[in-house]
Design an enzyme around this catalytic site. Structure first.
Site, PDB file in Angstrom:
ATOM      1  N   ARG A  55       0.813  -1.222   0.000  1.00 23.68           N
ATOM      2  CA  ARG A  55       0.000   0.000   0.000  1.00 23.68           C
ATOM      3  C   ARG A  55       0.847   1.272   0.000  1.00 23.68           C
ATOM      4  O   ARG A  55       0.381   2.315  -0.451  1.00 23.68           O
ATOM      5  CB  ARG A  55      -0.930   0.005   1.206  1.00 23.68           C
ATOM      6  CG  ARG A  55      -2.012  -1.056   1.051  1.00 23.68           C
ATOM      7  CD  ARG A  55      -3.093  -0.822   2.032  1.00 23.68           C
ATOM      8  NE  ARG A  55      -4.140  -1.823   1.924  1.00 23.68           N
ATOM      9  CZ  ARG A  55      -5.151  -1.923   2.760  1.00 23.68           C
ATOM     10  NH1 ARG A  55      -5.238  -1.080   3.765  1.00 23.68           N
ATOM     11  NH2 ARG A  55      -6.059  -2.845   2.601  1.00 23.68           N
ATOM     12  N   ASP A 164     -15.939   9.590   9.084  1.00 22.86           N
ATOM     13  CA  ASP A 164     -14.825   8.675   8.857  1.00 22.86           C
ATOM     14  C   ASP A 164     -13.534   9.450   9.102  1.00 22.86           C
ATOM     15  O   ASP A 164     -13.507  10.678   8.965  1.00 22.86           O
ATOM     16  CB  ASP A 164     -14.844   8.124   7.419  1.00 22.86           C
ATOM     17  CG  ASP A 164     -14.047   6.829   7.285  1.00 22.86           C
ATOM     18  OD1 ASP A 164     -14.651   5.742   7.266  1.00 22.86           O
ATOM     19  OD2 ASP A 164     -12.791   6.899   7.205  1.00 22.86           O
TER      20      ASP A 164
HETATM   21  C1  LIG Z   1     -13.859  -1.603   6.492  1.00 25.72           C
HETATM   22  S1  LIG Z   1     -14.464   0.052   6.456  1.00 25.72           S
HETATM   23  C2  LIG Z   1     -16.113  -0.197   7.051  1.00 25.72           C
HETATM   24  C3  LIG Z   1     -17.125   0.711   6.364  1.00 25.72           C
HETATM   25  C4  LIG Z   1     -18.582   0.471   6.762  1.00 25.72           C
HETATM   26  N1  LIG Z   1     -18.812   0.770   8.150  1.00 25.72           N
HETATM   27  C5  LIG Z   1     -18.993  -0.940   6.436  1.00 25.72           C
HETATM   28  O1  LIG Z   1     -19.128  -1.773   7.330  1.00 25.72           O
HETATM   29  O2  LIG Z   1     -19.176  -1.232   5.248  1.00 25.72           O
HETATM   30  C6  LIG Z   1     -13.629   0.753   7.869  1.00 25.72           C
HETATM   31  C7  LIG Z   1     -13.626   2.285   7.873  1.00 25.72           C
HETATM   32  O3  LIG Z   1     -13.179   2.725   9.160  1.00 25.72           O
HETATM   33  C8  LIG Z   1     -12.426   3.906   8.995  1.00 25.72           C
HETATM   34  N2  LIG Z   1     -11.596   4.107  10.194  1.00 25.72           N
HETATM   35  C9  LIG Z   1     -10.468   3.452  10.570  1.00 25.72           C
HETATM   36  N3  LIG Z   1      -9.998   3.945  11.723  1.00 25.72           N
HETATM   37  C10 LIG Z   1     -10.854   4.930  12.096  1.00 25.72           C
HETATM   38  C11 LIG Z   1     -10.912   5.819  13.210  1.00 25.72           C
HETATM   39  N4  LIG Z   1      -9.981   5.808  14.161  1.00 25.72           N
HETATM   40  N5  LIG Z   1     -11.935   6.703  13.275  1.00 25.72           N
HETATM   41  C12 LIG Z   1     -12.881   6.743  12.300  1.00 25.72           C
HETATM   42  N6  LIG Z   1     -12.873   5.926  11.232  1.00 25.72           N
HETATM   43  C13 LIG Z   1     -11.891   5.044  11.133  1.00 25.72           C
HETATM   44  C14 LIG Z   1     -11.640   3.637   7.719  1.00 25.72           C
HETATM   45  O4  LIG Z   1     -11.189   4.833   7.132  1.00 25.72           O
HETATM   46  C15 LIG Z   1     -12.668   2.881   6.876  1.00 25.72           C
HETATM   47  O5  LIG Z   1     -13.352   3.743   5.995  1.00 25.72           O
END
Ligand SMILES: C[S@@+](CC[C@H](N)C(=O)[O-])C[C@H]1O[C@@H](n2cnc3c(N)ncnc32)[C@H](O)[C@@H]1O
Length: 300
Positions: A55, A164
């Site tokens: 990445r 996010d």
């Molecule tokens: C796998 S995606 C899940 C998206 C959606 N909730 C779903 O289940 O389809 C995880 C998301 O969490 C966000 N993320 C990771 N760490 C985070 C944090 N500390 N605070 C807010 N968002 C975060 C990432 O940027 C990513 O967009």
């Protein structure tokens, strides 16, 4: 993991833990993991070295850097703040989908929304939070579920807060443009009504969210591990799915506890398929379905 002798002269005694054009040592990996942990709460071990390498090597190439050691020095410096943001965006996993884990939207439509939308018709306020919304597929699915029951929802006091940590994802959601493939899970009738064709043909076609759909969702940048959250009012439902899985147990427990005062009594919490509410907050919730919880105290 096999250790490989490094290439360049400056790296003569440094060993790379991943094969490839750049040297990524255990120490580089430790530094990257420490920064990601401090910034986002995400916990990475050396087992993820290949993922980190693949990445971030694009970033090294576009910056003209020769090693991960140089990259670490950059992102740890004051001048590297912008790049640190990019590193975070590159290392977060943004996998999502419209109607992902569809049982949550069925539960929302059958159990949670009917009384809330009745309230909204009488002038009441409805607030739902998609906490880690990725590219917007999740909050727009919540909005589509609402529109399926109340097509004139945008004319009522109904809002979905979509947050996010990843600025690129927040921008994508705000823009509201999705490919034909991304919209495949959206029922045809809802797609016809709430998306507008933008450009392209067939599988290459892009769609934009219609105004009535867009108006229901407000996108903001928010870090779940920030010491405080700016939201004042409470939510009747929170979706926090497939994000705490990247955090350590103690951070997960802290997040669940912080959701308790953000929910109205009897409010619902939807979590990811491999997650569970743990720590002290577990006593505040009762199970209400598959990976669905209800805050105790409804009607209080
Ligand atoms: C796998 S995606 C899940 C998206 C959606 N909730 C779903 O289940 O389809 C995880 C998301 O969490 C966000 N993320 C990771 N760490 C985070 C944090 N500390 N605070 C807010 N968002 C975060 C990432 O940027 C990513 O967009």
């Amino acid at each position: 993991m096999s250790e490989l002798e490094s290439g360049g002269p400056g790296n003569a005694r440094r060993r790379s833990i991943v094969a490839g054009e750049f040297v990524l040592t255990s120490e580089d990996m430790r530094q990257i993991a420490a920064m990601l942990h401090a910034d986002a709460g995400i916990y990475l071990t050396e087992a993820k070295a290949t993922l980190v390498y693949s990445r971030l090597s694009k970033r090294l190439r576009s910056l003209g850097l020769e090693s991960f050691r140089d990259y670490c020095a950059l992102v740890a410096s004051a001048e590297g703040l912008d790049e640190r943001q990019k590193m975070l965006a590159a290392l977060t996993t943004n996998v999502t989908n419209f109607y992902r884990e569809p049982h949550h939207f069925e539960h929302l439509a059958k159990t949670v929304l009917p009384p809330l939308l009745d309230q909204a018709r009488r002038g009441g306020r409805v607030r739902i939070w998609s906490a880690a919304c990725s590219n917007g597929a999740e909050p727009y699915t919540i909005a589509l579920t609402i529109l399926g029951l109340l097509p004139e929802a945008a004319g009522h006091d109904i809002k979905i807060l979509a947050t996010d940590i990843d600025t690129n994802m927040v921008a994508h959601g705000h823009q509201g443009v999705y490919s034909e493939a991304a919209l495949r899970p959206v029922p045809a009738e809802l797609r016809r009504r709430w998306f507008v064709p933008l450009r392209g043909q067939g599988a290459a076609k892009d769609w934009g969210v219609a105004d009535e759909l867009r108006q229901l969702v407000a996108f903001r940048e928010l870090n779940l591990i920030a010491p405080s959250w700016p939201m004042k009012g409470r939510f009747q439902a929170i979706f926090c799915r497939n994000v705490v899985i990247y955090f350590e147990e103690a951070t997960q427990a802290r997040i669940w506890s912080r959701f308790v005062p953000q929910l109205t009594p009897g409010g619902h919490l939807y979590i990811g398929h491999s997650e569970r509410v743990s720590g002290p907050a577990a006593a505040d919730f009762q199970p209400a379905g598959i990976t669905t919880y209800q805050l105790k105290g409804a009607g209080r």
